[in-house]
Design an enzyme around this catalytic site. Sequence first.
Site, PDB file in Angstrom:
ATOM      1  N   ASP A 184       0.847  -1.202   0.000  1.00  0.00           N
ATOM      2  CA  ASP A 184       0.000   0.000   0.000  1.00  0.00           C
ATOM      3  C   ASP A 184       0.881   1.251   0.000  1.00  0.00           C
ATOM      4  O   ASP A 184       2.091   1.176   0.171  1.00  0.00           O
ATOM      5  CB  ASP A 184      -0.964  -0.017   1.205  1.00  0.00           C
ATOM      6  CG  ASP A 184      -0.229   0.025   2.530  1.00  0.00           C
ATOM      7  OD1 ASP A 184       0.852  -0.588   2.644  1.00  0.00           O
ATOM      8  OD2 ASP A 184      -0.713   0.683   3.480  1.00  0.00           O
ATOM      9  N   HIS A 508       1.517  -8.887  -3.627  1.00  0.00           N
ATOM     10  CA  HIS A 508       0.515  -7.839  -3.392  1.00  0.00           C
ATOM     11  C   HIS A 508       1.285  -6.549  -3.191  1.00  0.00           C
ATOM     12  O   HIS A 508       1.648  -6.179  -2.079  1.00  0.00           O
ATOM     13  CB  HIS A 508      -0.332  -8.184  -2.161  1.00  0.00           C
ATOM     14  CG  HIS A 508      -1.413  -7.176  -1.884  1.00  0.00           C
ATOM     15  ND1 HIS A 508      -2.667  -7.252  -2.433  1.00  0.00           N
ATOM     16  CD2 HIS A 508      -1.431  -6.066  -1.123  1.00  0.00           C
ATOM     17  CE1 HIS A 508      -3.404  -6.247  -2.019  1.00  0.00           C
ATOM     18  NE2 HIS A 508      -2.670  -5.506  -1.211  1.00  0.00           N
ATOM     19  N   ASP A 550       0.965 -17.622  -4.676  1.00  0.00           N
ATOM     20  CA  ASP A 550       1.646 -16.531  -5.378  1.00  0.00           C
ATOM     21  C   ASP A 550       0.619 -15.780  -6.222  1.00  0.00           C
ATOM     22  O   ASP A 550       0.612 -15.857  -7.444  1.00  0.00           O
ATOM     23  CB  ASP A 550       2.783 -17.093  -6.248  1.00  0.00           C
ATOM     24  CG  ASP A 550       3.546 -15.975  -6.942  1.00  0.00           C
ATOM     25  OD1 ASP A 550       3.462 -14.811  -6.477  1.00  0.00           O
ATOM     26  OD2 ASP A 550       4.210 -16.247  -7.964  1.00  0.00           O
ATOM     27  N   GLU A 559       2.112 -10.180   0.383  1.00  0.00           N
ATOM     28  CA  GLU A 559       2.433  -8.758   0.342  1.00  0.00           C
ATOM     29  C   GLU A 559       3.932  -8.610   0.615  1.00  0.00           C
ATOM     30  O   GLU A 559       4.608  -9.582   0.986  1.00  0.00           O
ATOM     31  CB  GLU A 559       1.609  -7.967   1.379  1.00  0.00           C
ATOM     32  CG  GLU A 559       1.730  -6.461   1.176  1.00  0.00           C
ATOM     33  CD  GLU A 559       0.660  -5.626   1.906  1.00  0.00           C
ATOM     34  OE1 GLU A 559      -0.269  -6.205   2.491  1.00  0.00           O
ATOM     35  OE2 GLU A 559       0.776  -4.397   1.880  1.00  0.00           O
TER      36      GLU A 559
HETATM   37  O1  9MR Z   1      -3.718  -3.472   0.104  1.00  0.00           O
HETATM   38  C1  9MR Z   1      -3.950  -3.559   1.502  1.00  0.00           C
HETATM   39  C2  9MR Z   1      -2.744  -4.155   2.192  1.00  0.00           C
HETATM   40  O2  9MR Z   1      -1.651  -3.299   2.056  1.00  0.00           O
HETATM   41  C3  9MR Z   1      -3.045  -4.456   3.639  1.00  0.00           C
HETATM   42  O3  9MR Z   1      -2.004  -5.204   4.217  1.00  0.00           O
HETATM   43  C4  9MR Z   1      -4.339  -5.233   3.776  1.00  0.00           C
HETATM   44  C5  9MR Z   1      -4.728  -5.468   5.225  1.00  0.00           C
HETATM   45  O4  9MR Z   1      -4.914  -4.296   5.902  1.00  0.00           O
HETATM   46  O5  9MR Z   1      -5.393  -4.571   3.124  1.00  0.00           O
HETATM   47  C6  9MR Z   1      -5.176  -4.388   1.745  1.00  0.00           C
HETATM   48  O6  9MR Z   1      -6.258  -3.718   1.208  1.00  0.00           O
HETATM   49  C7  9MR Z   1      -7.409  -4.490   1.016  1.00  0.00           C
HETATM   50  C8  9MR Z   1      -8.483  -4.062   2.017  1.00  0.00           C
HETATM   51  O7  9MR Z   1      -8.095  -4.372   3.316  1.00  0.00           O
HETATM   52  C9  9MR Z   1      -9.805  -4.717   1.674  1.00  0.00           C
HETATM   53  N1  9MR Z   1     -10.153  -4.446   0.294  1.00  0.00           N
HETATM   54  C10 9MR Z   1      -9.185  -4.932  -0.677  1.00  0.00           C
HETATM   55  C11 9MR Z   1      -7.841  -4.289  -0.417  1.00  0.00           C
HETATM   56  C12 9MR Z   1      -6.740  -4.865  -1.316  1.00  0.00           C
HETATM   57  O8  9MR Z   1      -7.038  -5.048  -2.585  1.00  0.00           O
HETATM   58  O1  9MR Z   2       2.420  -6.749   9.415  1.00  0.00           O
HETATM   59  C1  9MR Z   2       1.110  -6.501   9.909  1.00  0.00           C
HETATM   60  C2  9MR Z   2       0.589  -7.760  10.551  1.00  0.00           C
HETATM   61  O2  9MR Z   2       1.357  -8.068  11.690  1.00  0.00           O
HETATM   62  C3  9MR Z   2      -0.869  -7.588  10.921  1.00  0.00           C
HETATM   63  O3  9MR Z   2      -1.363  -8.812  11.391  1.00  0.00           O
HETATM   64  C4  9MR Z   2      -1.646  -7.113   9.707  1.00  0.00           C
HETATM   65  C5  9MR Z   2      -3.119  -6.890   9.986  1.00  0.00           C
HETATM   66  O4  9MR Z   2      -3.302  -5.827  10.847  1.00  0.00           O
HETATM   67  O5  9MR Z   2      -1.108  -5.913   9.199  1.00  0.00           O
HETATM   68  C6  9MR Z   2       0.220  -6.044   8.764  1.00  0.00           C
HETATM   69  O6  9MR Z   2       0.669  -4.808   8.342  1.00  0.00           O
HETATM   70  C7  9MR Z   2       0.153  -4.265   7.139  1.00  0.00           C
HETATM   71  C8  9MR Z   2      -0.248  -2.842   7.441  1.00  0.00           C
HETATM   72  O7  9MR Z   2      -1.329  -2.826   8.339  1.00  0.00           O
HETATM   73  C9  9MR Z   2      -0.603  -2.053   6.195  1.00  0.00           C
HETATM   74  N1  9MR Z   2       0.458  -2.138   5.235  1.00  0.00           N
HETATM   75  C10 9MR Z   2       0.779  -3.502   4.869  1.00  0.00           C
HETATM   76  C11 9MR Z   2       1.236  -4.262   6.080  1.00  0.00           C
HETATM   77  C12 9MR Z   2       1.695  -5.665   5.709  1.00  0.00           C
HETATM   78  O8  9MR Z   2       0.673  -6.486   5.315  1.00  0.00           O
END
Ligand code: 9MR
Ligand code: 9MR
Length: 584
Positions: A184, A508, A550, A559
């Site tokens: 993100d 991701h 993947d 991610e």
């Molecule tokens: O892209 C987002 C990712 O960076 C985060 O780790 C993840 C969890 O917070 O959320 C992803 O975004 C998703 C969102 O939570 C729900 N709608 C779809 C998004 C990704 O396509």
């Molecule tokens: O690394 C984080 C993981 O420990 C948590 O369980 C998860 C859900 O809250 O979020 C991960 O962090 C994400 C962050 O919230 C948004 N950017 C992407 C991070 C990696 O997925």
Amino acid sequence: MNIFLKISFSSILMVPVLTTIAQFPKKIAINQVGFYTNAPKSALVLNAPDANKFYVLTATKKDTIFKGSLEDVVHSDFSTTITRKANFSEIKKPGNYLLYVPGVGLSAIFKINKNIYNDLGKASIKAYYFQRASMPLQKQFAGTWARNEGHPDSVVFIHTSATSSVRAANTFISSPGGWYDAGDYNKYIVNSGITMGTMLSGYEDFETYFKKINTNIPESGNGVPDVLNELLYNLRWMFTMQDTDGGVYHKCTNANFDAMIMPEAAIAKRFVVQKGTAASLDFAAVMAQASRIYKQFPKQLPGLADSCITAAKLAWDWAIKNPKIVYEQNEMNKHFLPAIVTGDYGDKIFEDEFFWAACELLATTKNLNYLPVIKNAPIATMSLPSWANVNLLGCYTLTRFKKQLPLAAANSVADAEKTINDRSDKLLLNGGNKAFGSIFGQSKNDFVWGSNSVAMNESILLINNYLITKNKKYLTAALTNMDYILGKNATGYCFVTGFGTKPAMHPHHRPSVADGITDPIPGLLVGGPNPGMQDKCIYVNKETETAYTDDDCAYACNEIAINWNAPFVYVSNALEALQLKLNK
Ligand code: 9MR
Ligand code: 9MR
């Protein structure tokens, strides 16, 4: 023909075996990047109980240079996978090779050589350049992945949760630069904390090595080592996140996650949100550590070290006055608008952040005011770092500076050293994961969101213990987790983009998804197996150690993130720096 006979025979006796063989194909799992000449070397034959012999061939397949028998079958504790080990440590001649196992096939081509992780180590650092916000990535540095600037962040609104007498709601500040957190495009202080701390520590532990690393970034050749140039890009952003009262905003963010688009196309309104204790202390720790490191470059970076320590002290003082300000996003959204639903990083326990910040401040200033927090900390029970638990970062710093710290800190230093020793020995106690030969994966709890960073943080711990004890067994143990992330695992994937023969291709990661280029941006460590599968994507394999797909949908296992790449930066480069010790 044989396989089918075996299946029908087994299915009469024992149905689960049928599932195993049908679900998990026979394959060879191996570190797809390679091995140091004198290091242990092995591969695993998966799901082929009847295989027996293996052969190591030159990559041209012209010569067989080694022949061996597979070791006994081991049933994995965390999936229905069964493994047999092919040990070829005896081969020490540099070259390109592959394994042939009759009835199974050929492995990926791998190298045996010195400097085996050189390119990997550089790419792991370069990956941060590709994460830079607020500047275009030019072709001469970014190659195929050149792109336009995204997120200037010159207008970032004060969220209603973050107002002060000086900064009213809907006024704005400028918060440019820094790295995108992960797949993100938001920028989070808490996660920047452990990321910066881990890499700054890498620099302090292996300074001579890092000084020689050129990553071909715009700043290369400016007299500052490239890893510090890269870290400075994020440090300068961090400065902007400190409010006038010393407190630090939790993040610079959109209200909602963007679609899977390029940075330049992501133009949603940006906010800085609520100040918090964790953000302020992580900031204080990083600024204190950065101060003593950048102090070595007064000509290139005049005044920087002073600005860092001033900012660190202000943030620390704020946290002392505000010791329990939790970032609770759901709670915040009940009271403030707009609702913010991007990454939470909501930590509720601050003892570890206080400890880490105190250690860095003590190491830099030698001021005994920081000692009581350290003395009161439960050093004996501290455990492996993660974004929410930064305790050991403090221990690493205490031991790194044991000779320079005030005498009054001696007991705490001894405790920190003992914790590092004990934790490392505990990892070695049962010989690691039996089926995969790695230190990682001994416990089901290892397979969390970002499990690959657990593997790398274990290796950092082991390398720190090597630095303390000079006992080579800890280094060798650290290597086993590199084998794991580079392919010797139940999925057979190399979890680093751009490396190995079967790397993750669909992380991701918004730029990698949206840029229309087949290859993802290189040098990124993906999260790894996570049976939580919180993304609800389609996983063909769902067992603890195989729950990986993947697929760019799968943010819970595929991610990438700055806090996962950081320990990978540390480990891949530390091993390069220490390879002569391994080769003795
Ligand atoms: O892209 C987002 C990712 O960076 C985060 O780790 C993840 C969890 O917070 O959320 C992803 O975004 C998703 C969102 O939570 C729900 N709608 C779809 C998004 C990704 O396509
Ligand atoms: O690394 C984080 C993981 O420990 C948590 O369980 C998860 C859900 O809250 O979020 C991960 O962090 C994400 C962050 O919230 C948004 N950017 C992407 C991070 C990696 O997925």
